[in-house]
Design an enzyme around this catalytic site. Structure first.
Site, mmCIF file in Angstrom:
data_model
loop_
_atom_site.group_PDB
_atom_site.id
_atom_site.type_symbol
_atom_site.label_atom_id
_atom_site.label_comp_id
_atom_site.label_asym_id
_atom_site.label_seq_id
_atom_site.Cartn_x
_atom_site.Cartn_y
_atom_site.Cartn_z
ATOM 1 N N LYS A 144 -51.351 30.784 15.690
ATOM 2 C CA LYS A 144 -52.594 30.715 16.482
ATOM 3 C C LYS A 144 -53.783 30.549 15.559
ATOM 4 C CE LYS A 144 -50.748 33.250 20.382
ATOM 5 N NZ LYS A 144 -50.372 34.574 20.895
ATOM 6 N N GLN A 197 -52.339 40.559 20.737
ATOM 7 C CA GLN A 197 -50.947 40.123 20.789
ATOM 8 C C GLN A 197 -50.071 41.214 21.418
ATOM 9 O OE1 GLN A 197 -49.785 36.997 19.721
ATOM 10 N NE2 GLN A 197 -47.882 37.679 20.681
ATOM 11 N N ASP A 252 -56.689 35.031 27.154
ATOM 12 C CA ASP A 252 -55.323 35.078 27.679
ATOM 13 C C ASP A 252 -55.333 35.071 29.209
ATOM 14 O OD1 ASP A 252 -53.121 34.926 26.042
ATOM 15 O OD2 ASP A 252 -53.146 37.042 25.456
#
Ligand code: NAD
Length: 302
Positions: free
Chosen positions: A58, A102, A125
């Site tokens: 990422k 994460q 997200d």
């Protein structure tokens, strides 16, 4: 069909590269016109090897696209309070437009509490309850990356999905449910199937667009696929190959399903690469909203 589909295979890697190019162009435009660069912060707690790889990828893709990347690798014994304090700092930072924590988090940390602590406007997200609500009622907000990628992949096979019957197998908050909303927005007739669905093969066979998001290797057999369907395989399963080496497979028995599908995503190289590409798009959208400027035209249609 777009040129991303070759021999019935929807090339997620190629589409992700195309999306990333557009994001790079958009970043350059924002910098030149408005004098800011989008920034993404990724927070990892603990040493999970798979998570470390995701976080590294990422970060790399973020900088490749010309954005700022902020990486925080916190020790496994980080307390919930410490993590919440870090998120509060990132919420307040003017350089950080997107925040991603994460998952999974260590057991002593309440993941729902952490996600809800992220400023919804920085929640790239799209997991915050506010963003789930915005999606449900059709308000602008940040939408989870994997479902966004699935829709874009399906549209490579058929630009207009309107009126098609879509069956999504899997009802998670991060894939199945938000994808159902997105396909509804595309005017599909949507069925969400799950572990308690009766006669799953018969339900799957109705689908013009069939999405598998379960996490069971080869669950969807070739004869579950309607002739001419678009098949999107979200599953990522690590299995042992004939040679004893680990390899990744999806939830769909690819070779069989390919015989009947008009277009199908492979694993790897389908949905996976698109997830990070859409994370970059979300970071761009979040940055534009925070600076109150329009998303550059180059990203129209994404
Ligand atoms: P999850 O475990 O949260 O949800 C799985 C869903 O599948 C549940 O809703 C359950 O009802 C359903 N299910 C379980 N067994 C079933 C069965 N036998 N028949 C029908 N339905 C069944 O999983 P998730 O987080 O949504 O992820 C699903 C898969 O997608 C996993 O393999 C995951 O690794 C993968 N995934 C991939 C990406 C990507 O970027 N490509 C992103 C997220 C998840």
């Amino acid at each position: 069909m777009s040129d991303i589909v070759q021999d019935g295979i929807i090339d997620g890697k190629a589409l992700a590269a195309r999306v990333q190019e557009k994001v790079s162009a958009a970043v350059a435009e924002l910098k030149a016109r408005h004098g800011f660069v989008p920034g993404l912060a990724v927070v990892l707690v603990g040493e999970d090897p798979a998570s470390r790889v995701y976080v590294r990828n990422k970060g790399r893709r973020t900088t490749e696209a010309g954005m700022k990347s902020f990486e925080y690798q916190l020790p496994a014994d980080t307390t919930e309070e410490q993590l919440l304090a870090r998120i509060a700092e990132l919420n307040a930072s003017r350089e950080v437009h997107g925040i991603l924590v994460q998952l999974p988090l260590p057991k002593h940390i309440d993941a729902a509490k952490v996600i809800d602590a992220i400023d919804p406007d920085k929640d790239v997200d799209g997991f915050h309850v506010i963003n789930a609500g915005r999606l449900a009622v059709g308000k602008p907000g940040l939408v989870p990356c994997t479902p966004l990628g699935c829709v874009l992949l399906a549209k490579q096979a058929r630009a207009d999905l309107s009126g098609l019957e879509a069956v999504i197998i899997g009802r998670s908050n991060i894939v199945g449910k938000p994808l159902a909303q997105l396909l509804l927005n595309e005017n599909c007739t949507v069925i969400i199937a799950h572990s308690r669905t009766r006669d799953l093969p018969a339900v799957a066979r109705r689908a013009d667009v069939l999405v598998a998001a379960v996490g069971r290797p080869g669950l969807v057999k070739g004869d579950w696929v309607k002739e001419g369907a678009i098949v999107i395989d979200v599953g990522i399963n690590r299995v042992e190959g004939d040679d004893g080496k680990a390899r990744l497979v999806g939830d769909v028995a690819f070779a069989e399903a390919r015989q009947r599908a008009a277009a199908i995503t492979p694993v790897p190289g389908g949905v996976g690469p698109m997830t990070i590409a859409m994370l970059l798009v979300n970071t761009m959208r979040a940055a534009c909203a925070q600076h109150d400027v329009m998303v550059p035209e180059v990203l129209a249609g994404i």
